[in-house]
Design an enzyme around this catalytic site. Structure first.
Site, PDB file in Angstrom:
ATOM      1  N   LYS A 124      12.410   3.416   3.191  1.00  0.00           N
ATOM      2  CA  LYS A 124      11.943   2.302   2.371  1.00  0.00           C
ATOM      3  C   LYS A 124      13.156   1.468   2.025  1.00  0.00           C
ATOM      4  O   LYS A 124      14.299   1.960   2.070  1.00  0.00           O
ATOM      5  CB  LYS A 124      11.307   2.848   1.083  1.00  0.00           C
ATOM      6  CG  LYS A 124      10.348   1.898   0.407  1.00  0.00           C
ATOM      7  CD  LYS A 124       8.926   2.056   0.893  1.00  0.00           C
ATOM      8  CE  LYS A 124       7.985   1.146   0.147  1.00  0.00           C
ATOM      9  NZ  LYS A 124       6.598   1.355   0.534  1.00  0.00           N
ATOM     10  N   GLY A 164      -9.242  -2.343  -9.839  1.00  0.00           N
ATOM     11  CA  GLY A 164      -8.353  -3.200  -9.061  1.00  0.00           C
ATOM     12  C   GLY A 164      -9.046  -3.699  -7.806  1.00  0.00           C
ATOM     13  O   GLY A 164      -9.241  -2.946  -6.854  1.00  0.00           O
ATOM     14  N   VAL A 165      -9.464  -4.964  -7.838  1.00  0.00           N
ATOM     15  CA  VAL A 165     -10.146  -5.511  -6.657  1.00  0.00           C
ATOM     16  C   VAL A 165      -9.320  -6.637  -6.049  1.00  0.00           C
ATOM     17  O   VAL A 165      -9.746  -7.777  -5.943  1.00  0.00           O
ATOM     18  CB  VAL A 165     -11.605  -5.949  -6.955  1.00  0.00           C
ATOM     19  CG1 VAL A 165     -12.498  -4.744  -7.011  1.00  0.00           C
ATOM     20  CG2 VAL A 165     -11.719  -6.759  -8.242  1.00  0.00           C
ATOM     21  N   GLY A 166      -8.094  -6.261  -5.670  1.00  0.00           N
ATOM     22  CA  GLY A 166      -7.250  -7.165  -4.901  1.00  0.00           C
ATOM     23  C   GLY A 166      -7.600  -7.003  -3.428  1.00  0.00           C
ATOM     24  O   GLY A 166      -8.771  -6.811  -3.072  1.00  0.00           O
ATOM     25  N   LYS A 167      -6.580  -7.023  -2.582  1.00  0.00           N
ATOM     26  CA  LYS A 167      -6.829  -7.013  -1.136  1.00  0.00           C
ATOM     27  C   LYS A 167      -7.582  -5.755  -0.700  1.00  0.00           C
ATOM     28  O   LYS A 167      -8.589  -5.826  -0.003  1.00  0.00           O
ATOM     29  CB  LYS A 167      -5.490  -7.131  -0.391  1.00  0.00           C
ATOM     30  CG  LYS A 167      -4.789  -8.469  -0.654  1.00  0.00           C
ATOM     31  CD  LYS A 167      -3.522  -8.619   0.152  1.00  0.00           C
ATOM     32  CE  LYS A 167      -2.374  -7.743  -0.291  1.00  0.00           C
ATOM     33  NZ  LYS A 167      -1.865  -8.012  -1.648  1.00  0.00           N
ATOM     34  N   VAL A 168      -7.085  -4.584  -1.126  1.00  0.00           N
ATOM     35  CA  VAL A 168      -7.714  -3.337  -0.671  1.00  0.00           C
ATOM     36  C   VAL A 168      -9.073  -3.134  -1.352  1.00  0.00           C
ATOM     37  O   VAL A 168     -10.075  -2.808  -0.700  1.00  0.00           O
ATOM     38  CB  VAL A 168      -6.806  -2.118  -0.943  1.00  0.00           C
ATOM     39  CG1 VAL A 168      -7.494  -0.838  -0.489  1.00  0.00           C
ATOM     40  CG2 VAL A 168      -5.470  -2.255  -0.233  1.00  0.00           C
ATOM     41  N   GLY A 169      -9.106  -3.329  -2.673  1.00  0.00           N
ATOM     42  CA  GLY A 169     -10.345  -3.095  -3.427  1.00  0.00           C
ATOM     43  C   GLY A 169     -11.503  -3.933  -2.898  1.00  0.00           C
ATOM     44  O   GLY A 169     -12.651  -3.480  -2.859  1.00  0.00           O
TER      45      GLY A 169
HETATM   46  P1  NAD Z   1      -3.222  -6.401  -4.751  1.00  0.00           P
HETATM   47  O1  NAD Z   1      -2.051  -6.881  -5.530  1.00  0.00           O
HETATM   48  O2  NAD Z   1      -3.852  -7.330  -3.752  1.00  0.00           O
HETATM   49  O3  NAD Z   1      -4.400  -5.954  -5.746  1.00  0.00           O
HETATM   50  C1  NAD Z   1      -4.192  -5.218  -6.894  1.00  0.00           C
HETATM   51  C2  NAD Z   1      -5.261  -5.632  -7.911  1.00  0.00           C
HETATM   52  O4  NAD Z   1      -5.137  -4.781  -9.043  1.00  0.00           O
HETATM   53  C3  NAD Z   1      -5.081  -7.079  -8.407  1.00  0.00           C
HETATM   54  O5  NAD Z   1      -6.317  -7.763  -8.352  1.00  0.00           O
HETATM   55  C4  NAD Z   1      -4.613  -6.896  -9.849  1.00  0.00           C
HETATM   56  O6  NAD Z   1      -5.065  -7.943 -10.710  1.00  0.00           O
HETATM   57  C5  NAD Z   1      -5.253  -5.570 -10.217  1.00  0.00           C
HETATM   58  N1  NAD Z   1      -4.591  -4.881 -11.325  1.00  0.00           N
HETATM   59  C6  NAD Z   1      -3.256  -4.771 -11.557  1.00  0.00           C
HETATM   60  N2  NAD Z   1      -3.043  -4.031 -12.667  1.00  0.00           N
HETATM   61  C7  NAD Z   1      -4.261  -3.658 -13.126  1.00  0.00           C
HETATM   62  C8  NAD Z   1      -4.692  -2.906 -14.229  1.00  0.00           C
HETATM   63  N3  NAD Z   1      -3.840  -2.362 -15.095  1.00  0.00           N
HETATM   64  N4  NAD Z   1      -6.028  -2.730 -14.382  1.00  0.00           N
HETATM   65  C9  NAD Z   1      -6.907  -3.270 -13.534  1.00  0.00           C
HETATM   66  N5  NAD Z   1      -6.560  -4.011 -12.466  1.00  0.00           N
HETATM   67  C10 NAD Z   1      -5.253  -4.203 -12.257  1.00  0.00           C
HETATM   68  O7  NAD Z   1      -2.760  -5.048  -4.063  1.00  0.00           O
HETATM   69  P2  NAD Z   1      -3.447  -4.292  -2.841  1.00  0.00           P
HETATM   70  O8  NAD Z   1      -2.752  -4.666  -1.593  1.00  0.00           O
HETATM   71  O9  NAD Z   1      -4.927  -4.408  -2.953  1.00  0.00           O
HETATM   72  O10 NAD Z   1      -2.996  -2.788  -3.139  1.00  0.00           O
HETATM   73  C11 NAD Z   1      -3.638  -2.027  -4.140  1.00  0.00           C
HETATM   74  C12 NAD Z   1      -2.905  -0.703  -4.307  1.00  0.00           C
HETATM   75  O11 NAD Z   1      -2.939   0.016  -3.083  1.00  0.00           O
HETATM   76  C13 NAD Z   1      -1.418  -0.822  -4.685  1.00  0.00           C
HETATM   77  O12 NAD Z   1      -1.075   0.252  -5.515  1.00  0.00           O
HETATM   78  C14 NAD Z   1      -0.706  -0.680  -3.352  1.00  0.00           C
HETATM   79  O13 NAD Z   1       0.614  -0.170  -3.513  1.00  0.00           O
HETATM   80  C15 NAD Z   1      -1.604   0.334  -2.674  1.00  0.00           C
HETATM   81  N6  NAD Z   1      -1.526   0.284  -1.217  1.00  0.00           N
HETATM   82  C16 NAD Z   1      -1.792  -0.868  -0.580  1.00  0.00           C
HETATM   83  C17 NAD Z   1      -1.700  -0.907   0.814  1.00  0.00           C
HETATM   84  C18 NAD Z   1      -2.007  -2.179   1.579  1.00  0.00           C
HETATM   85  O14 NAD Z   1      -2.062  -2.096   2.805  1.00  0.00           O
HETATM   86  N7  NAD Z   1      -2.240  -3.296   0.930  1.00  0.00           N
HETATM   87  C19 NAD Z   1      -1.335   0.236   1.535  1.00  0.00           C
HETATM   88  C20 NAD Z   1      -1.097   1.424   0.841  1.00  0.00           C
HETATM   89  C21 NAD Z   1      -1.189   1.429  -0.545  1.00  0.00           C
END
Ligand code: NAD
Length: 354
Positions: A77, A177-182
């Site tokens: 990393k 958490g409904v960002g990209k993955v959610g």
């Molecule tokens: P993202 O930033 O697109 O989405 C995260 C969401 O969580 C955002 O909508 C944010 O507003 C919300 N959030 C943040 N803090 C919060 C809280 N305290 N309560 C409620 N909601 C909250 O990120 P992502 O890419 O969707 O990734 C989500 C998680 O999965 C992260 O922990 C990331 O490290 C992990 N992850 C992601 C990937 C990937 O490919 N994107 C791969 C492995 C792990």
């Protein structure tokens, strides 16, 4: 003390370029299974010591994740110290690319918090050891697509183990958490006939999701979601979601989500077990993203990568079985399988298939 008794880290590289403000640390935990792949975190650490500690923890996590996913990869990393909104520049990313290039392929980089596919395209101008580039540049693009698919496979395996069928129809899943993955995970779950309740600190993220999926229910906070009547809790925001307090309040029978480092303390895994909650280890079920970007090294093929991610289902069942046999938490069973593979002693459990 500089040298530790543990397996890693193999190598830590400090790189700076004062002409563009680059201050980076690359941590190579292990190359036993192949080059150390892991993303670059661009973050305004308060101290250099914090940045070093983060890169050491994160590189170890990647070694375990890559090993358990059956990839021919070690773990590494990198962190860049700074605010990505103000400190990121083409010159800095290119200087960083030269730092990665200096390791001649021992470390392969990718996106993480604060870095995006377009940044990897810039790094790639200086260095061939880059994944997570844009689709237009031959990359795998946004890794959240297969991350979510892998979490969904982990959930199906959890249902199989606990309820005797991998069917999620009628099961109630709470996503924090409904960002990209959610968002992608919500789609898979609705297609499978699950009931989905979500929460997010960003109201705009919830609004965007509800515009696409009006049937999704909304909880006003993570605390309300956790103590509510869900069968599965999916932490998909930040790390540390599973504390002693949140696990005490939890009503779900399964925890399976995308967030990295969900256990606020290793002992929380034991508390989950004692409470009869099945925990699908985070780095096992969220490996879809690294599997997606790893595939880029062979000329990206989405269907091939998706097939590899599907194996998370079988690996999760192996981990649950081993945990049961050994009377330990799935988190510890996953660590043991990963360590065995890193140490080169092939397990009778089919991690190689994953
Ligand atoms: P993202 O930033 O697109 O989405 C995260 C969401 O969580 C955002 O909508 C944010 O507003 C919300 N959030 C943040 N803090 C919060 C809280 N305290 N309560 C409620 N909601 C909250 O990120 P992502 O890419 O969707 O990734 C989500 C998680 O999965 C992260 O922990 C990331 O490290 C992990 N992850 C992601 C990937 C990937 O490919 N994107 C791969 C492995 C792990």
């Amino acid at each position: 003390m500089i040298f530790s008794q543990n397996a890693g880290p193999e190598q830590v590289v400090f790189s700076q370029d004062n002409s563009c403000g680059l201050k980076a640390i690359i941590g190579i935990y292990s190359t036993a299974l192949g080059p150390a792949l892991g993303g670059t975190r661009f973050y305004p650490y308060e101290t250099e010591q914090q940045a070093l500690q983060d890169v050491l923890n994160l590189s170890r996590g990647m070694a375990y994740k890559n090993a358990l996913a059956g990839l021919e990869l070690g773990g590494g990393k990198a962190v860049i110290i700074g605010d990505p909104r103000t400190d990121k520049s083409e010159a800095l990313l290119r200087a960083y690319g030269r730092a990665v290039a200096s390791l001649s392929g021992r470390y392969i980089t990718a996106c993480d918090v604060g870095t995006y596919v377009e940044d990897m395209d810039v790094v790639a101008q200086e260095c061939e050891w880059v994944t997570g580039r844009s689709r237009a540049n031959g990359g795998a693009g946004d890794s959240s697509v297969l991350t979510a698919y892998g979490v969904f496979q982990g959930m199906r395996a959890s249902a199989q183990w606990l309820w005797g069928a991998d069917d999620l129809e009628g099961r109630h899943v709470g996503i924090a958490g409904v960002g990209k993955v959610g968002r992608h995970l919500t789609k898979h779950l609705l297609e499978a006939g699950a009931i989905v309740t979500v929460t997010d600190i960003d109201p705009a993220a919830v609004d965007r999701l509800r515009a696409a999926y009006p049937e999704v229910q909304v909880s006003r906070s993570v605390e309300t979601l956790v103590s509510g009547p869900v069968d599965v809790y999916a932490p998909c925001a930040l790390g540390g979601a599973l504390t002693f307090e949140s696990v005490d309040a939890l009503r779900a029978q399964v925890v399976c989500g995308a967030a990295n480092n969900q256990l606020a303390h290793p002992a929380v895994a034991e508390l989950l077990r004692n409470r009869g909650v099945l925990y699908a280890p985070d780095y096992l079920v969220n490996a879809g993203g690294v599997i997606q970007v790893e595939d880029e090294r062979h000329g990206f093929d989405f269907e091939r990568a998706k097939a590899k991610v599907s194996q998370i289902f079988a690996t999760a069942l192996s981990v649950f079985e081993l945990a049961d046999e050994q009377g330990v938490s799935p988190a510890l069973a996953a660590d043991r399988l990963a360590e065995e593979r890193i140490a080169g002693s092939a397990s009778r459990h089919p991690v190689e298939a994953a």
